[in-house]
Design a protein around this motif. Structure first.
Motif, PDB file in Angstrom:
ATOM      1  N   THR A 298     -44.935  16.350   5.854  1.00 36.03           N
ATOM      2  CA  THR A 298     -45.507  15.513   6.909  1.00 36.03           C
ATOM      3  C   THR A 298     -45.508  14.027   6.556  1.00 36.03           C
ATOM      4  O   THR A 298     -45.701  13.185   7.428  1.00 36.03           O
ATOM      5  CB  THR A 298     -46.957  15.950   7.190  1.00 36.03           C
ATOM      6  N   GLY A 299     -45.337  13.730   5.274  1.00 33.19           N
ATOM      7  CA  GLY A 299     -45.417  12.339   4.836  1.00 33.19           C
ATOM      8  C   GLY A 299     -46.828  11.840   4.649  1.00 33.19           C
ATOM      9  O   GLY A 299     -47.039  10.647   4.371  1.00 33.19           O
ATOM     10  N   GLN A 300     -47.825  12.713   4.760  1.00 32.30           N
ATOM     11  CA  GLN A 300     -49.225  12.305   4.643  1.00 32.30           C
ATOM     12  C   GLN A 300     -49.628  12.177   3.181  1.00 32.30           C
ATOM     13  O   GLN A 300     -49.349  13.045   2.360  1.00 32.30           O
ATOM     14  CB  GLN A 300     -50.137  13.319   5.329  1.00 32.30           C
ATOM     15  N   ARG A 301     -50.314  11.078   2.857  1.00 32.32           N
ATOM     16  CA  ARG A 301     -50.872  10.849   1.521  1.00 32.32           C
ATOM     17  C   ARG A 301     -52.390  10.804   1.628  1.00 32.32           C
ATOM     18  O   ARG A 301     -52.935  10.093   2.474  1.00 32.32           O
ATOM     19  CB  ARG A 301     -50.347   9.546   0.925  1.00 32.32           C
ATOM     20  N   ARG A 302     -53.051  11.577   0.751  1.00 35.41           N
ATOM     21  CA  ARG A 302     -54.509  11.637   0.755  1.00 35.41           C
ATOM     22  C   ARG A 302     -55.049  11.124  -0.571  1.00 35.41           C
ATOM     23  O   ARG A 302     -54.654  11.599  -1.632  1.00 35.41           O
ATOM     24  CB  ARG A 302     -54.996  13.080   0.965  1.00 35.41           C
ATOM     25  N   ALA A 303     -55.950  10.160  -0.505  1.00 35.60           N
ATOM     26  CA  ALA A 303     -56.586   9.656  -1.717  1.00 35.60           C
ATOM     27  C   ALA A 303     -57.620  10.655  -2.206  1.00 35.60           C
ATOM     28  O   ALA A 303     -58.324  11.286  -1.407  1.00 35.60           O
ATOM     29  CB  ALA A 303     -57.243   8.305  -1.448  1.00 35.60           C
ATOM     30  N   CYS A 304     -57.717  10.814  -3.517  1.00 34.43           N
ATOM     31  CA  CYS A 304     -58.657  11.748  -4.125  1.00 34.43           C
ATOM     32  C   CYS A 304     -59.800  10.950  -4.742  1.00 34.43           C
ATOM     33  O   CYS A 304     -59.654  10.385  -5.836  1.00 34.43           O
ATOM     34  CB  CYS A 304     -57.967  12.596  -5.190  1.00 34.43           C
ATOM     35  N   ALA A 305     -60.911  10.903  -4.072  1.00 35.70           N
ATOM     36  CA  ALA A 305     -62.068  10.159  -4.562  1.00 35.70           C
ATOM     37  C   ALA A 305     -62.754  10.938  -5.682  1.00 35.70           C
ATOM     38  O   ALA A 305     -62.515  12.127  -5.884  1.00 35.70           O
ATOM     39  CB  ALA A 305     -63.032   9.895  -3.412  1.00 35.70           C
ATOM     40  N   GLY A 306     -63.628  10.237  -6.395  1.00 42.92           N
ATOM     41  CA  GLY A 306     -64.450  10.904  -7.397  1.00 42.92           C
ATOM     42  C   GLY A 306     -63.735  11.248  -8.678  1.00 42.92           C
ATOM     43  O   GLY A 306     -64.138  12.198  -9.366  1.00 42.92           O
ATOM     44  N   LEU A 307     -62.674  10.517  -9.052  1.00 41.04           N
ATOM     45  CA  LEU A 307     -61.985  10.788 -10.314  1.00 41.04           C
ATOM     46  C   LEU A 307     -63.008  10.808 -11.446  1.00 41.04           C
ATOM     47  O   LEU A 307     -63.730   9.835 -11.653  1.00 41.04           O
ATOM     48  CB  LEU A 307     -60.929   9.708 -10.568  1.00 41.04           C
ATOM     49  N   PRO A 308     -63.078  11.902 -12.226  1.00 39.83           N
ATOM     50  CA  PRO A 308     -64.119  12.017 -13.263  1.00 39.83           C
ATOM     51  C   PRO A 308     -63.780  11.259 -14.538  1.00 39.83           C
ATOM     52  O   PRO A 308     -63.756  11.813 -15.634  1.00 39.83           O
ATOM     53  CB  PRO A 308     -64.176  13.527 -13.511  1.00 39.83           C
ATOM     54  N   GLY A 309     -63.489  10.005 -14.399  1.00 37.03           N
ATOM     55  CA  GLY A 309     -63.105   9.149 -15.506  1.00 37.03           C
ATOM     56  C   GLY A 309     -62.402   7.928 -14.957  1.00 37.03           C
ATOM     57  O   GLY A 309     -62.441   7.655 -13.753  1.00 37.03           O
ATOM     58  N   GLU A 310     -61.736   7.191 -15.834  1.00 34.94           N
ATOM     59  CA  GLU A 310     -61.086   5.960 -15.397  1.00 34.94           C
ATOM     60  C   GLU A 310     -59.568   5.999 -15.513  1.00 34.94           C
ATOM     61  O   GLU A 310     -58.877   5.280 -14.792  1.00 34.94           O
ATOM     62  CB  GLU A 310     -61.628   4.777 -16.208  1.00 34.94           C
ATOM     63  N   VAL A 311     -59.034   6.817 -16.416  1.00 38.97           N
ATOM     64  CA  VAL A 311     -57.595   6.821 -16.658  1.00 38.97           C
ATOM     65  C   VAL A 311     -57.079   8.254 -16.698  1.00 38.97           C
ATOM     66  O   VAL A 311     -57.644   9.107 -17.398  1.00 38.97           O
ATOM     67  CB  VAL A 311     -57.250   6.105 -17.980  1.00 38.97           C
ATOM     68  N   VAL A 312     -56.011   8.512 -15.965  1.00 40.87           N
ATOM     69  CA  VAL A 312     -55.341   9.815 -15.998  1.00 40.87           C
ATOM     70  C   VAL A 312     -54.296   9.796 -17.102  1.00 40.87           C
ATOM     71  O   VAL A 312     -53.423   8.938 -17.132  1.00 40.87           O
ATOM     72  CB  VAL A 312     -54.683  10.130 -14.645  1.00 40.87           C
ATOM     73  N   ALA A 313     -54.401  10.768 -18.019  1.00 46.68           N
ATOM     74  CA  ALA A 313     -53.479  10.845 -19.150  1.00 46.68           C
ATOM     75  C   ALA A 313     -52.361  11.849 -18.934  1.00 46.68           C
ATOM     76  O   ALA A 313     -51.399  11.868 -19.700  1.00 46.68           O
ATOM     77  CB  ALA A 313     -54.251  11.207 -20.423  1.00 46.68           C
ATOM     78  N   GLY A 314     -52.450  12.687 -17.906  1.00 39.87           N
ATOM     79  CA  GLY A 314     -51.407  13.675 -17.641  1.00 39.87           C
ATOM     80  C   GLY A 314     -51.766  14.482 -16.413  1.00 39.87           C
ATOM     81  O   GLY A 314     -52.948  14.629 -16.067  1.00 39.87           O
ATOM     82  N   VAL A 315     -50.735  15.021 -15.738  1.00 39.79           N
ATOM     83  CA  VAL A 315     -50.975  15.796 -14.520  1.00 39.79           C
ATOM     84  C   VAL A 315     -49.940  16.904 -14.418  1.00 39.79           C
ATOM     85  O   VAL A 315     -48.781  16.725 -14.805  1.00 39.79           O
ATOM     86  CB  VAL A 315     -50.925  14.883 -13.271  1.00 39.79           C
ATOM     87  N   ALA A 316     -50.368  18.068 -13.932  1.00 44.23           N
ATOM     88  CA  ALA A 316     -49.465  19.193 -13.697  1.00 44.23           C
ATOM     89  C   ALA A 316     -49.844  19.853 -12.385  1.00 44.23           C
ATOM     90  O   ALA A 316     -51.014  20.171 -12.156  1.00 44.23           O
ATOM     91  CB  ALA A 316     -49.540  20.204 -14.842  1.00 44.23           C
ATOM     92  N   LEU A 317     -48.842  20.050 -11.525  1.00 48.34           N
ATOM     93  CA  LEU A 317     -49.042  20.729 -10.244  1.00 48.34           C
ATOM     94  C   LEU A 317     -48.412  22.117 -10.342  1.00 48.34           C
ATOM     95  O   LEU A 317     -47.299  22.264 -10.865  1.00 48.34           O
ATOM     96  CB  LEU A 317     -48.397  19.932  -9.114  1.00 48.34           C
ATOM     97  N   ALA A 318     -49.114  23.119  -9.874  1.00 51.94           N
ATOM     98  CA  ALA A 318     -48.588  24.485  -9.930  1.00 51.94           C
ATOM     99  C   ALA A 318     -47.257  24.564  -9.190  1.00 51.94           C
ATOM    100  O   ALA A 318     -47.152  24.121  -8.046  1.00 51.94           O
ATOM    101  CB  ALA A 318     -49.588  25.468  -9.331  1.00 51.94           C
ATOM    102  N   ARG A 319     -46.253  25.108  -9.846  1.00 50.85           N
ATOM    103  CA  ARG A 319     -44.923  25.180  -9.237  1.00 50.85           C
ATOM    104  C   ARG A 319     -44.907  26.079  -8.008  1.00 50.85           C
ATOM    105  O   ARG A 319     -44.102  25.905  -7.102  1.00 50.85           O
ATOM    106  CB  ARG A 319     -43.908  25.700 -10.263  1.00 50.85           C
ATOM    107  N   GLY A 320     -45.812  27.052  -7.974  1.00 55.82           N
ATOM    108  CA  GLY A 320     -45.857  27.937  -6.817  1.00 55.82           C
ATOM    109  C   GLY A 320     -46.586  27.361  -5.630  1.00 55.82           C
ATOM    110  O   GLY A 320     -46.707  28.020  -4.595  1.00 55.82           O
ATOM    111  N   GLY A 321     -47.089  26.128  -5.756  1.00 56.18           N
ATOM    112  CA  GLY A 321     -47.716  25.474  -4.613  1.00 56.18           C
ATOM    113  C   GLY A 321     -49.225  25.516  -4.619  1.00 56.18           C
ATOM    114  O   GLY A 321     -49.845  25.362  -3.567  1.00 56.18           O
TER     115      GLY A 321
END
Length: 622
Positions: A298-321
């Motif tokens: 859809t092209g929609q981007r959603r901001a994720c509020a409430g990050l439990p810290g200040e810096v993201v050191a790594g991210v992984a999204l489940a390949r199955g969705g």
């Protein structure tokens, strides 16, 4: 200060130092295809190791994590195979700079080294189907190209994917036909697509003279068929953003454009599911992270509020969705894994906190100031504790990060917190050459721009003195790797500004650095420092060893015994020269450590020596 006073100061802050150094973190998450299990790196036992656990489910008992010991050396990263049968791991060979690639079953069985040992081997992606693992092997010899091979851990069979230059493989298509390659030197990476069925390659991002690409994914187009190469790049653009390059089924380009960009931030990390329908974006906003979820259909981007810290050191999204697992840290809490719900954008802890919240830690604040040529600069200020009612003007330390294509951010740094507790204000700047502020800024110190970067260090001192945060006569300059090298140059070119210096694993002679470092490191560095053959006069002028007689301030030099990135000789030769000149110089060699100090015992020893050195030379604590 008298020695007894120095020791008393360390005894006072040592409990805090122990608590912070021993606080463990969790990072480099990778998910099983179905998203129910997560593998990650953690130093909860004092050294980075491989851990595996179930992803917590709300309302169910908290799962336990299991360590998978297999090589004895520090684990750097891990990737889960699409068939969920294997984990591919990067391991620091002997704790040094070179890496090996291992595979192990998620239950710890069948651990085996598949590449490395006598050569440097880099962990690449898994084939999108089955369990073929890409490994890049770097030669020890100059001008010998890299080889990327696809290894089957069951049969030990391997096949060549590509050979050439400084290449590595960013991704493979599901059928393994196409491989997305990255090549080029630091800050000048370009990308090609290889059709392995006919051994033909096509340019995907050929603009290495106007930018670079660092991250790339290949996915089926959300609509219309064909492939899409998703790249995080600043090629021809002021900041790093998400570029989508459409590819015909035969691999030829059929269009390109910016898919996600921000004027106030740089794109830092991405991950996508196997179908190419969901993507996580991590933005760097002046050092702090912001996370978005991107629906590619859809092209929609959603901001994720409430990050439990200040810096993201790594991210992984489940390949199955499914959902994502994110490593998050702050200046007052080490890296911890959190689950990000794709539908609700709620955060749930995956790993426990390794220490309770502390009220005696400093939340740094961002300062802005100008370089001498008007370039805007920033830095993070950790005010030192007022120990004796002297007000805000107290001893201070300028702390320079490595790279230089790195960034000082509000992350968990025991050194800064302990020194602030000892009454020493820490100012950690991002001078020109740092990442996170756009393409022009990160290249502003290339080659001849190095001279202005040296002057930026002096401007950092002036900025904190003019605002009343530091005593002008009690400022030290410190740094590691490139920051250690720049420390030596600052002591040479701005001697009256600094009362002491600490060079941690820095280069002292750029020509001997090129001669002695790993071949692939030297080959990649020419775009940043200059060519050792064609730019030899420039490199000689910018080598601290050639101007050592101008260093008068007390200097502490620290180096890892096994460092082959910045070889040990860079430390020994500057120490020897200063001792010949009768200058005050101290030396600490950390046994069993390479360019990174991964053992808690080593970091604690360094912190103790650093604190006492600065207390003596700056008169802190007395």
């Amino acid at each position: 200060m008298q020695p007894s006073e120095v020791s008393a100061l360390w005894r006072e802050v040592a409990p805090l130092a122990h608590a912070l150094v021993e606080a463990w973190g969790a990072w480099m998450p990778t998910l099983s295809h179905d998203g129910t299990r997560v593998a990650f790196v953690s130093d909860r036992r004092g050294v980075p190791e491989l851990w595996v656990q179930d992803v917590p489910v709300p309302g169910e008992p908290e799962p336990s994590a299991a360590v998978l010991p297999f090589s004895g050396d520090p684990v750097l990263s891990v990737h889960w195979s699409p068939d969920q049968q294997w984990l591919g791991c990067s391991v620091a060979t002997g704790g040094g700079v070179r890496t090996e690639v291992w595979v192990v079953r998620p239950d710890g069985r069948d651990a085996q080294r598949v590449a490395g040992g006598s050569v440097h081997a880099v962990l690449g992606p898994w084939a999108r189907e089955g369990h073929g693992l890409v490994v890049t092997v770097c030669s020890d010899e100059p001008h010998v190209p890299n080889e990327c091979v696809l290894i089957d851990p069951v049969t030990s069979e391997s096949e060549l994917v590509a050979r050439g230059g400084l290449i590595d493989v960013l991704d493979l298509t599901g059928d393994g036909r196409f491989a997305l390659l990255r090549d080029g030197t630091r800050g000048a990476h370009f990308c090609r697509l290889v059709d392995r069925s006919v051994d033909v390659d096509y340019p995907v991002l050929p603009y290495q003279d106007t930018g670079s690409a660092d991250i790339g994914l290949l996915r089926a187009a959300p609509v219309g068929g064909g492939l899409v190469a998703y790249l995080v790049s600043d090629a021809g653009r002021p900041r790093r953003e998400l570029i989508a390059i459409g590819l015909h089924e035969d691999g030829l380009r059929k269009g390109a454009g910016a898919l996600a960009a921000r004027e106030d931030a740089e794109l830092e990390l991405i991950d996508a599911d196997a179908a190419g329908r969901r993507m996580v974006l991590v933005w760097n906003v002046a050092g702090r992270s912001e996370v978005e979820l991107f629906d590619l259909l859809t092209g929609q981007r959603r901001a994720c509020a409430g990050l439990p810290g200040e810096v993201v050191a790594g991210v992984a999204l489940a390949r199955g969705g499914g959902d994502a697992v994110v490593s998050v840290e702050s200046a007052v809490a080490p890296r911890r894994l959190w689950r990000l719900d794709w539908h609700t954008t709620e955060w749930t802890p995956v790993t426990p906190a390794s220490m309770p919240p502390r009220t005696d830690l400093v939340h740094p604040r961002l300062l802005q100031f100008l370089s001498r040529d008007g370039l805007p600069l920033t830095g993070w200020l950790y005010p030192g504790r007022d120990r004796h009612g002297v007000g805000s003007a107290r001893p201070a330390m300028i702390s320079l990060h490595g790279g230089p294509e790195a960034q000082e951010r509000p992350v968990f740094t025991p050194q800064h917190q302990v020194l602030a507790a000892a009454g020493i204000t820490v100012f950690a700047p991002n001078i020109r050459g740092s990442s996170g502020f756009g393409r022009a800024f990160v290249h502003a110190d290339d080659r001849y721009g190095r001279f202005e970067a040296i002057h930026d260090v002096a401007e950092c001192a002036r900025a904190i003195v003019s605002r009343g945060y530091a005593d002008a006569d009690r400022i030290a300059v410190t740094g590691r790797s490139y920051g250690g090298y720049l420390t030596l140059l600052a002591l040479i070119h701005h001697a009256p500004t600094f009362a002491a210096g600490v060079d941690i694993c820095g280069m002292s002679d750029l020509l001997s650095f090129y001669r002695d470092t790993e071949a692939w490191i030297a080959a990649a560095a020419v775009s940043k420092y200059g060519d050792p053959e064609h730019d030899a006069p420039l490199l000689a002028e910018l080598s601290p060893l050639n101007h050592a007689e101008r260093i008068d301030a007390p200097l502490l030099v620290v180096h890892g015994e096994l460092d082959t990135n910045v070889p040990l000789g860079e430390a020994s030769q500057i120490v020897e020269r200063l001792r010949e000149l009768g200058r005050p110089v101290e030396y600490l060699e950390l046994a069993g450590e390479g360019h990174e100090y991964r053992r808690a015992t080593s970091r604690l020893k360094l912190l103790a020596v650093l604190t006492e050195f600065l207390a003596r030379t700056l008169g802190a604590g007395g």
